[in-house]
Structure formats: C-alpha cells, structure tokens
Scaffold this motif. Structure first.
Motif, PDB file in Angstrom:
ATOM      1  N   THR A 151       0.708  -1.365  -0.039  1.00 17.19           N
ATOM      2  CA  THR A 151      -0.135   0.089   0.258  1.00 17.19           C
ATOM      3  C   THR A 151       0.845   1.277  -0.055  1.00 17.19           C
ATOM      4  N   ARG A 166      -1.962  10.179   4.198  1.00 15.85           N
ATOM      5  CA  ARG A 166      -2.719   9.574   2.828  1.00 15.85           C
ATOM      6  C   ARG A 166      -2.171   8.089   2.671  1.00 15.85           C
ATOM      7  N   ASN A 188      -3.074   4.818   0.392  1.00 12.25           N
ATOM      8  CA  ASN A 188      -3.539   4.355  -0.933  1.00 12.25           C
ATOM      9  C   ASN A 188      -3.897   5.624  -1.922  1.00 12.25           C
ATOM     10  N   SER A 189      -3.375   6.605  -1.900  1.00 14.74           N
ATOM     11  CA  SER A 189      -3.445   7.607  -2.706  1.00 14.74           C
ATOM     12  C   SER A 189      -5.090   8.210  -2.526  1.00 14.74           C
ATOM     13  N   GLN A 190      -5.983   7.856  -1.685  1.00 11.76           N
ATOM     14  CA  GLN A 190      -7.209   7.936  -1.637  1.00 11.76           C
ATOM     15  C   GLN A 190      -7.830   8.372  -0.113  1.00 11.76           C
ATOM     16  N   PHE A 191      -7.313   7.877   0.950  1.00  8.55           N
ATOM     17  CA  PHE A 191      -8.012   7.942   2.168  1.00  8.55           C
ATOM     18  C   PHE A 191      -7.039   8.777   3.090  1.00  8.55           C
ATOM     19  N   VAL A 214     -16.746   1.980   0.235  1.00 11.13           N
ATOM     20  CA  VAL A 214     -15.707   2.319  -1.068  1.00 11.13           C
ATOM     21  C   VAL A 214     -14.684   1.222  -0.536  1.00 11.13           C
ATOM     22  N   ASN A 238      -5.520  -0.071  -7.842  1.00 10.12           N
ATOM     23  CA  ASN A 238      -6.511   0.660  -8.503  1.00 10.12           C
ATOM     24  C   ASN A 238      -5.900   1.978  -9.062  1.00 10.12           C
ATOM     25  N   ALA A 239      -5.293   2.713  -8.314  1.00  8.41           N
ATOM     26  CA  ALA A 239      -4.961   3.971  -8.716  1.00  8.41           C
ATOM     27  C   ALA A 239      -4.002   3.757 -10.160  1.00  8.41           C
ATOM     28  N   LYS A 256      -6.206   3.499 -13.912  1.00  6.09           N
ATOM     29  CA  LYS A 256      -6.703   4.405 -14.751  1.00  6.09           C
ATOM     30  C   LYS A 256      -5.617   4.839 -15.723  1.00  6.09           C
ATOM     31  N   GLU A 269       2.044   9.318  -6.868  1.00  2.65           N
ATOM     32  CA  GLU A 269       1.699   9.322  -5.765  1.00  2.65           C
ATOM     33  C   GLU A 269       2.183   7.708  -5.076  1.00  2.65           C
TER      34      GLU A 269
END
Length: 809
Positions: A105, A171, A173-176, A208, A481-482, A485, A661
């Motif tokens: 992670t 921060r 996983n670049s999300q939370f 999520v 997941n990041a 994309k 990230e």
C-alpha cells in the motif's frame, strides 16, 4: 579432600598439556555448537509465547474440500461473515479480534512516501488479545473511530522523525486520510506476524473500502485473520465440535447443490503457539518454520556433543597408561577405588566447567554469524532464563560424569602390583571400546557429509531446472486501483522504447501461490458435467504468455483482435488431463464453464512451474475477464536491453510521470524464485557449517589418539627401520588400523543417511534421486581426512632416528 582432588586434577592437566588441550578444545567447540543451536531452538520454540494469554488464544482456519472429499485448499484466514456470527453463536468466546492484510500500500505524509508491506486493518480490541505495549494513545480507544490508525515506533520515526505523530493525517493508498491515534512497540521478533501500521477495522464499513453489508454476508473473501480468546483451561475441541452445525446454519445450501456446506468447508482452531512451527496452510501472514528443523538441529547438536565426549573418553583411557604408576602408588598408600573414581570424575568435571565457560564466550562472539546465516536476530539473553540457565549450570556435571565415568572405572581398577613392576599395559577390551567410539565418531561425520551433499544437490536442481517459461530480465511490480486508470498510456509509452519488449498484468505472477478456484464444468449434449479435480485460475491480459515466454501448445492465446475472448479460456496441459482429454488438440474448442462464465477453450499452454518445486504443477485456467470484473495485483515488464541499469532508470522516470503518488519499487522475477528456496539455502549453510565442525572435532580426537598410539609403538617402529622397513611401509602400517575403522563407520552410516535424506526429499514434489556416488564420495572424503590426520603423526615417527628409540634397550 575436595580441594586436594582439584589440585591433583590441575597438576595432571598441566603435566599432559597436549592431550589436555585436545580434550579442552574439543569439548569447548562441541559445547559452543550446542549453545548456538540451543539459542536457535529456544528462539523457534518461543514464538508468540510473549502474549500473557498465549495458551488461550486460537486462530480460526478454513479448509476446503472438493467433490471427492479431498482437501483442495487450507487457509489461515476466513471470510468476514464468520467473524460476524462467532460472538453471538459462541458465548464462551471471551474476545474475538480480526486483522486484514491490505497488501502493498502506498502511504504518504508530506513529501515522505513509501510502499508499506505490513499494513493491516485491525479490530479495536486487538490489544486486549495480544500483549503489545502502546506507548502513545489509548490501547482501548485508538482504533475505535473510522479512519484512525496506529503506527509502530519504527514507522512513526520513519514518517515523523522527532515530531509527535498524534492527530496527524496520513494519506493511504492515494485515496484516504487516516488520523494517527497511537504508537505501539513493534511486535517482538518471535511473533508470527509483524504489522507496522494498524488501520481501524471500523473503516471497512465504508462502502468504498469494503462495506458493512459485505462484512456481514460475504462467505467467499477468505482474507481475514480471526483470533479467539477462550477461557482459561477451556477445551477448544468443544467449540470445534459445534462448527459443522454453525456452518450449515448460516451458509447458503444453494451454493453447494443443496448439500450441507460443512461437507465442503471445515473450520478449525489452531493454537497461537503452534502457528510458527506446526502451521503449513496455503496462506500465512509470514513464512513459518517447521518443527522438523528443530528436531534436525537438536540431533546435530547431540551428534556434535557426542563426538566431543567420545574424544574425552578415548584420550582419557589412552592416557591411562601414563598414569598407571601414579594409580598404583596411591592404592598402595591406602586410596580406595571410590576415592580414585571421585578423583578422575573431578578432573572430568573440571575440564567440562572450563570448557563451558569458554563456550559461553565463544557463543557470544559467534552469535552474530549465526544470525546472519539463519536470518534471525537472536540474543544471548534467551539462555538467561531460569528454565534454561539451571540445566546449563548442571550441564558440566552431567557431561563430565557421562564422559568421565568409563575412564574413571577403568583406571581405578588397575592392579597396583602390575603397575609398580611395569607389567601393566592397556588391555584389549579397552582398545576395542575405543575403536567402537572412533567408529561412532566417523559414522556421525559421514552421515553429516552425505546429508550436506544431498541438500546442496536438491537446491541446485531446483534453481537450475527448466521452469517451462523465461524468467530472465522480467521486472515485477505491484498493481493498485490507482494504477489502472493510467495503465494503458503508461504501457504504450513504455513499449515505444526498444529497451522494453512486453508488459502484462495478472492477478498472480510466477513464484506466487495458486489459491484461487471456482467450479469447472464440461458440456456434453447440453448437460454440464462437473470436474471434480480442482482447477486454479489466474486473471491475465492479452500479453501474459508473450511476456513470460510460455509456449502455446494448441490453439491460440487471447488476442485484442477478438472481442469475444472475455468468454473464452486458455488451460494448461495438467488441466487437459484433469478433464479427461487424451491430448491438447482434443480440448480446443470444447464448451467449458468456469465459475459463472460459459464459453469455449481456445488454447492450451505448456505446463510450467508457477509455484515452487515443493508443489506439483496443478491444473490451471487463464481468464480474460471483462472490464467490469477484472482485477489485477501485479504487472510485469520484460526488458530487452542488455543495459539493465539504464532500462530501470528509464522505467522509473516513466513510472513517476504516470504514478507520482506511488513510490517506484520493483523485483526481478529470477530473484523472487531464488527467495522461494531461501529457507533451504540457509538450512544447507548451517548443515555444512556444523558438519565441518563435527568432522574437525572427530579429527582432533583422532589426532590425539593416533599420536598416543604411535608413541606406544615407537620402539617397534625403530626395530622395523633397523630391519629395513622404509618410510612408506611404516606410514601405511600405522594408518591402516584407523582407516579400517573409517570403513566400518561408512558401512554403518550409509543406510542411516539414505533413510534420513529419502524422508527429507519427500517434502519436494520435484526432487533428485539419491545417487550411489554420493556415498562413495562421503566415505572417501572421511577416509582421506582420517588418513592425513593419522599420517601426519605416522610420518614424523617413521622418519625419526631409530637409535634414539632403541637406546634404552
């Protein structure tokens, strides 16, 4: 009187310095090896015992059975729904706590960013079950709120330095953003897992991340380490007996063709303290050891100590002729047999005490080397517990008495008249006994030589055997997941450089375990026939076989030119056999269903070693899932350029451009394969080290014994030289007796070594055959070592001036 015994003992040690040195040095080296191995064994046996409730903590495991009733998969983790119902259905459970490994992670605080490998979601009551000191924050409240986290002291220092981490946002996983609510001491080195970061389990209720409904109803995502704290002296079997009814009560029978789910899934309780040495599930938090290694190294320690004790017995009985007059005089002036026995045992215990003190010093300086070889961080303090130190303090007395009792009884039985008249000589019985001890020493040494050769042969075989694909110049990285994309533009830019040949994504990569499985069916006359053999699957993309160089035997692989490939399948040769087809060509175009996807088999690939040589090649299907279902955990890059450094630097720059990230972190696939056998490699290194030490101690004793025996025959040698014997014939004569003993030792050692190695090799699905020449090499090697040891003494006696040895006659 005791003081007098020790005074005489000391004088005798100083009088016969050569033999005393060999005795002392041999025992010291033997005891040092025993202490080193003891620290290793004690560390292995201590895992997870630091927990104050260690004897009452159990881990829930799940075993899957296939349609034939055979075990197809055993996991140390279970689905989240089990944990939802455990507390209500089993009131006997005092506490239940769970951890979920989040895998690799990316974590960031300010400009500091790292890929974390030991990050877990953890229940708020984790510290009620496991004994870990919390140095900042509340152990009962720190993991209560969603999106809160705790760090180990090492992680806190890595991200925050001397800054107070409490209430800082990190921060993940670049999300939370998770708020730091506590810091804890790192889990001890002798724990079966070592979380560096703990995220609050309540965060998983967020849809999520996971979703509250999924936590309650999911029976398939077996990723949750689940631990139960039971009452003191409570029988875990009482709860295990209720598990089948519990499974049938809560799980849907429709998923098992209307049959009881307990026929296909089994829950068990595994004692926490058994995990490190006795757990061999298909998935563990960290690599465990094996109780067999404890047994093996215990035997080696006893072997080495036995060889050292045999040296003492041999040299002491051989030296007895030199002390015959002393014993005779002491008997004439009134010493009885009991007093003589105590005297000789006192000498033995004194040597053992000195050897033990020296061994502790040698162990202290040798322990860093043992840690390097074994990959551990063992401290000498493991020996300083009363359960250990008391037996250690008694060891010199035990070894001294065991190794000194025969020489003491033997020497105390001398007849004073014969000794004082010079008529005494060492009798044949004692010589035969010493020969038996020498045979034992070299039999043990030969066994260790054979086992070392076989272990290295097996390691070389595993590392050099063809894997069925090309693992060279493949770089692997984790896929998140990041990354998904931006993957396509990243891949396209990468392949514009001729340094990179292929790029692929997959749910698993070679060196990993094949654990994923869904039901498989073949169709005949529109009726689905279940395949009872397990067929594992890997989710891949179009470039998987080209990247890894896997040959396609029949049909074709997935192609971007065919839009229907998401409902097609590619299988390996083992899967073809499991389906009952005669050859790969027969399987192509057959209607096939896997999980909920129905389609056709479009290709068959050659069998290749996805897992280590410990596991056999299993039936496997490759899936090209539609975008809505696809998931990947890894991606791999095939480098074409010979300049690896430049290629990796370029890969890093492109990576940073698309995934700023996520820190760039990679592994070479061939290195990953080597790590699969790291445990065996370390074991082999320890084997050869202790084998060499055992042979050295045996040779040390043989050197002293041969020196004494040759001294006893010095006049015979002088007579032979006067009568015309040459140096070679005398050396051969003096060496022959000892080489015969080595030959006898080899005959005894060969079957024992074969049996031991035959059973050790059973742990490998792909293994070598034990060759006959291994035994010959071991026997010849032992004979050469013995010959050079003895001949060094024999040669010196053979070239001596015979006049000097015969002058007194």
């Amino acid at each position: 009187m005791i003081k007098n015994y020790f005074k005489i003992a000391w004088r005798n040690l100083m009088k016969y310095k050569f033999i005393s040195f060999i005795n002392l040095f041999g025992l010291t080296v033997g005891l040092t090896c025993c202490l080193l191995i003891s620290t290793y064994i004690l560390d292995e046996l201590s895992y997870d015992r630091y927990n104050k409730n260690a004897d009452n903590i159990y881990r829930v495991t799940r075993t899957f059975n296939n349609g034939n009733g055979a075990v197809s998969l055993k996991l140390s983790t279970v689905a989240p729904a089990f944990g939802y119902y455990f507390p209500t259905d089993f009131p006997e459970i005092q506490k239940m706590t769970r951890l979920l490994d989040n895998g690799l992670t990316p974590v960031r605080y300010g400009e500091k960013k790292f890929n974390e490998k030991s990050i877990f979601f953890a229940d708020e009551n984790l510290f009620d079950v496991f004994t870990v000191k919390v140095v900042k924050g509340s152990p009962k409240k720190a993991l209560t709120d969603p999106f809160s986290m705790m760090l180990s002291e090492e992680e806190a220092t890595k991200y925050f330095g001397n800054e107070d981490p409490i209430d800082k946002l990190v921060r993940v996983n670049s999300q939370f953003d998770f708020k730091v609510t506590g810091v804890y001491e790192a889990f001890p080195s002798n724990a079966h897992m070592h979380p560096g970061m703990l995220l609050s389990f309540s965060s998983l209720r967020d849809s999520v991340l996971y979703g509250e409904e999924a936590l309650r109803t999911s029976w398939g995502n077996n990723a949750f380490f689940t631990y139960l704290l039971l009452p003191d002296k409570f029988s875990a079997q009482r709860i295990e007996a209720q598990f089948p009814a519990f499974v049938d009560k809560h799980m849907d029978h429709k998923d098992y063709q209307g049959k009881n789910p307990s026929l296909f899934t089994k829950l068990e309780l595994q004692k926490l303290t058994d995990i490190h040495l006795h757990s061999h599930t298909d998935y563990e938090a960290e690599q465990n050891s094996d109780i067999s290694r404890v047994y093996i190294f215990s035997i080696i320690a006893l072997f080495i100590l036995l060889i050292a004790c045999i040296n003492y017995v041999n040299l002491s009985t051989a030296r007895s002729a030199l002390r015959a007059r002393e014993i005779g005089i002491r008997k004439v002036i009134g010493a009885n047999k009991k007093e003589l026995i105590l005297q000789f045992l006192g000498e033995s215990v004194l040597i053992c005490w000195v050897a033990t003190l020296l061994a502790f010093a040698f162990t202290y300086f040798s322990l860093p080397l043992l840690n390097t070889v074994s990959g551990k961080s063992i401290s000498l303090s493991v020996l300083f517990k009363w359960q250990v130190i008391v037996p250690l303090l008694l060891t010199p007395f035990f070894i001294g008495i065991v190794s000194g009792i025969y020489p003491a009884l033997f020497m105390s039985s001398y007849q004073p008249i014969k000794t004082l008249k010079g008529l005494f000589k060492v009798n044949g019985g004692s010589i035969s006994f010493r020969k038996a001890l020498v045979v034992t020493q070299f039999a043990v040494s030969i066994i260790l030589i054979i086992t070392t050769i076989v272990v290295f042969q097996q390691l070389h075989y595993m590392q050099k055997k063809s894997l069925g694909f090309d693992k060279d110049r493949i770089v692997t990285m984790s896929y998140t997941n990041a990354i998904s994309k931006q993957y396509e533009p990243f891949r396209n830019e990468l392949l514009q450089d001729v340094a990179f040949k292929d790029v692929t994504r997959s749910s698993r990569i070679p060196t990993g375990r094949l654990l994923d499985n869904m039901g498989a069916f073949l169709f005949a006359s529109d009726s689905a026939m279940p395949i009872t053999t397990d067929i594992k699957f890997v989710s891949v993309d179009h470039d998987f076989v080209s990247t890894f160089g896997i040959p396609v035997k029949q049909g074709r692989f997935f192609s971007r030119n065919y839009g229907t490939d998401t409902s097609s399948f590619v299988v390996n040769e083992s899967a073809v056999k499991a389906m009952g087809f005669k050859d790969a060509g027969e399987a192509v175009n057959k209607e096939f269903k896997y999980g909920n996807t129905k389609g056709h088999i479009i290709g068959v690939i050659n069998d290749f070693h996805f897992e280590s040589m410990h596991q056999p090649i299993v039936p496997m299907v490759l899936l090209l899932l539609p975008p809505s279902q696809v998931y990947f955990n890894n991606f791999s890059v095939k480098i074409a350029s010979s300049n690896l450094t430049a290629s990796l630097n370029h890969l890093s720059s492109i990576w940073t451009k698309y995934f700023p990230e996520t820190p760039f972190e990679y592994h070479f696939l061939d290195d990953q394969f080597d790590k699969l056998y790291d445990s065996e490699q370390r074991q082999a290194t320890l084997f050869i080290s202790f084998a060499c030490i055992a042979i050295f101690i045996a040779c040390l004793g043989l050197f002293g014994l041969s020196a004494f025996a040759i001294t006893q025959r010095i006049k015979e040698i002088g007579v032979r030289k006067v009568l015309g014997a040459n140096v070679n014939s005398i050396v051969g004569l003096l060496s022959k007796d000892f080489l015969v003993l080595v030959a006898v030792a080899a005959i005894l050692a060969f079957p024992v070594a074969w049996y031991a190695m035959h059973n050790w090799l059973k742990d490998f699905a792909y293994r070598i055959d034990i060759q006959w020449w291994v035994f010959i090499v071991a026997g010849v090697l032992a004979a050469l070592v013995a010959f050079f040891t003895v001949s060094a003494q024999a040669l010196r006696a053979a070239v001596a001036d015979p006049v000097k040895s015969l002058r007194s006659e």
